[in-house]
Design a protein around this motif. Sequence first.
Motif, PDB file in Angstrom:
ATOM      1  N   HIS A  50      15.613  26.991 116.722  1.00 33.34           N
ATOM      2  CA  HIS A  50      15.774  25.661 116.135  1.00 33.34           C
ATOM      3  C   HIS A  50      15.565  24.631 117.250  1.00 33.34           C
ATOM      4  N   PRO A  51      15.049  23.457 116.943  1.00 32.08           N
ATOM      5  CA  PRO A  51      14.806  22.451 117.986  1.00 32.08           C
ATOM      6  C   PRO A  51      16.055  22.100 118.806  1.00 32.08           C
ATOM      7  N   HIS A  52      17.220  22.032 118.158  1.00 33.60           N
ATOM      8  CA  HIS A  52      18.445  21.674 118.892  1.00 33.60           C
ATOM      9  C   HIS A  52      18.860  22.740 119.902  1.00 33.60           C
ATOM     10  N   GLU A  53      18.308  23.952 119.780  1.00 30.98           N
ATOM     11  CA  GLU A  53      18.684  25.022 120.706  1.00 30.98           C
ATOM     12  C   GLU A  53      18.082  24.855 122.094  1.00 30.98           C
ATOM     13  N   ALA A  54      17.181  23.901 122.253  1.00 31.33           N
ATOM     14  CA  ALA A  54      16.634  23.634 123.583  1.00 31.33           C
ATOM     15  C   ALA A  54      17.723  23.173 124.537  1.00 31.33           C
ATOM     16  N   ASN A  55      18.763  22.532 123.988  1.00 35.37           N
ATOM     17  CA  ASN A  55      19.841  22.019 124.829  1.00 35.37           C
ATOM     18  C   ASN A  55      21.221  22.555 124.450  1.00 35.37           C
ATOM     19  N   HIS A  56      21.255  23.527 123.547  1.00 40.13           N
ATOM     20  CA  HIS A  56      22.518  24.127 123.127  1.00 40.13           C
ATOM     21  C   HIS A  56      22.419  25.643 123.199  1.00 40.13           C
ATOM     22  N   ILE A  57      23.515  26.303 123.073  1.00 41.10           N
ATOM     23  CA  ILE A  57      23.516  27.770 123.080  1.00 41.10           C
ATOM     24  C   ILE A  57      22.726  28.262 121.879  1.00 41.10           C
ATOM     25  N   ASN A  58      21.825  29.176 122.141  1.00 45.73           N
ATOM     26  CA  ASN A  58      20.920  29.712 121.144  1.00 45.73           C
ATOM     27  C   ASN A  58      21.678  30.543 120.115  1.00 45.73           C
ATOM     28  N   SER A  59      21.246  30.493 118.866  1.00 47.27           N
ATOM     29  CA  SER A  59      21.881  31.268 117.797  1.00 47.27           C
ATOM     30  C   SER A  59      21.831  32.769 118.065  1.00 47.27           C
ATOM     31  N   SER A  60      20.772  33.226 118.708  1.00 44.50           N
ATOM     32  CA  SER A  60      20.680  34.664 118.997  1.00 44.50           C
ATOM     33  C   SER A  60      21.720  35.088 120.037  1.00 44.50           C
ATOM     34  N   THR A  61      22.106  34.190 120.914  1.00 45.92           N
ATOM     35  CA  THR A  61      23.174  34.507 121.868  1.00 45.92           C
ATOM     36  C   THR A  61      24.499  34.651 121.132  1.00 45.92           C
ATOM     37  N   TRP A  62      24.744  33.756 120.187  1.00 46.77           N
ATOM     38  CA  TRP A  62      25.958  33.876 119.379  1.00 46.77           C
ATOM     39  C   TRP A  62      25.924  35.165 118.564  1.00 46.77           C
ATOM     40  N   TYR A  63      24.754  35.513 118.041  1.00 46.63           N
ATOM     41  CA  TYR A  63      24.605  36.735 117.253  1.00 46.63           C
ATOM     42  C   TYR A  63      24.899  37.971 118.109  1.00 46.63           C
ATOM     43  N   SER A  64      24.355  38.000 119.317  1.00 46.08           N
ATOM     44  CA  SER A  64      24.619  39.148 120.192  1.00 46.08           C
ATOM     45  C   SER A  64      26.100  39.229 120.565  1.00 46.08           C
TER      46      SER A  64
END
Length: 189
Positions: A50-64
Motif C-alpha cells: 500500500h502507498p502508506h507503507e513506504a513510511n509505516h510498518i509493512n502489512s507483511s511484517t505484521w502478518y509474519s
Amino acid sequence: QLVPMWAGAFWPVTVTALGLATLGWSMELGRRISPRVNQFLMWVFGPVAHPHEANHINSSTWYSSALLLLSLTQSPLVCAVALAVLGVGDPMAAVIGKRFGRIRFANGRSLEGSIAFVLSGALAAFVAAQIFHPEVAVTSLVVIALGASLAGALTEQFVSWLDDNLSIPVVAGLVALLLSWSLGVPFLA
C-alpha cells in the motif's frame, strides 16, 4: 499445516515463523536506518504494498508477526482457522462492503461487509479445519470456525489502531484456542 513436524513436535513451525518474523523486522529496521534501503524495498515490494507503507510498518511484517504469535499456541488447528479467517474474511469484507455496502458504521465500514466477513471467514475456516483435521467433530469445527470468524470481524470493526494483518489472526486464533479447549478438542488436533 505444510511445515514438516517431527514426531508430532511443533517447534519446526515456530522456528519457521520466527525466521519469517525476523526477516520482516530486519527489513523494517533497515528501512528506518537507510532511505536507500527503503527505496529499494519499496521498488521490489511496491506492486503489492500500500502507498502508506513506504513510511509505516509493512502489512507483511505484521502478518509474519501474527504467524509467530499463532505458532506459540502449538496448535495446527488454531493456526489454520485463524489464517483462513484473515485470508478469506478480510478481503471478502472489502469486496462486498465496497460493492454492496449500504448500511455504514461510523468508521466507514459496512454491515454488509461485516456479514460477508463472518460468513466467508467461517466457511473458509471450517473448510481448512476439515481438510487438515478431519478427526475433529464437525459440530466442534462449526463452532470454532464461526466463533473465530465473528471475533475477526469484530476486531476489524473496532481495532483500528493496529494493523489488521496482526490483530485479526491473533484475536481469531485466541478465540479458536479458547473454543477448542472449552469443547474438549484435542490440543494438537
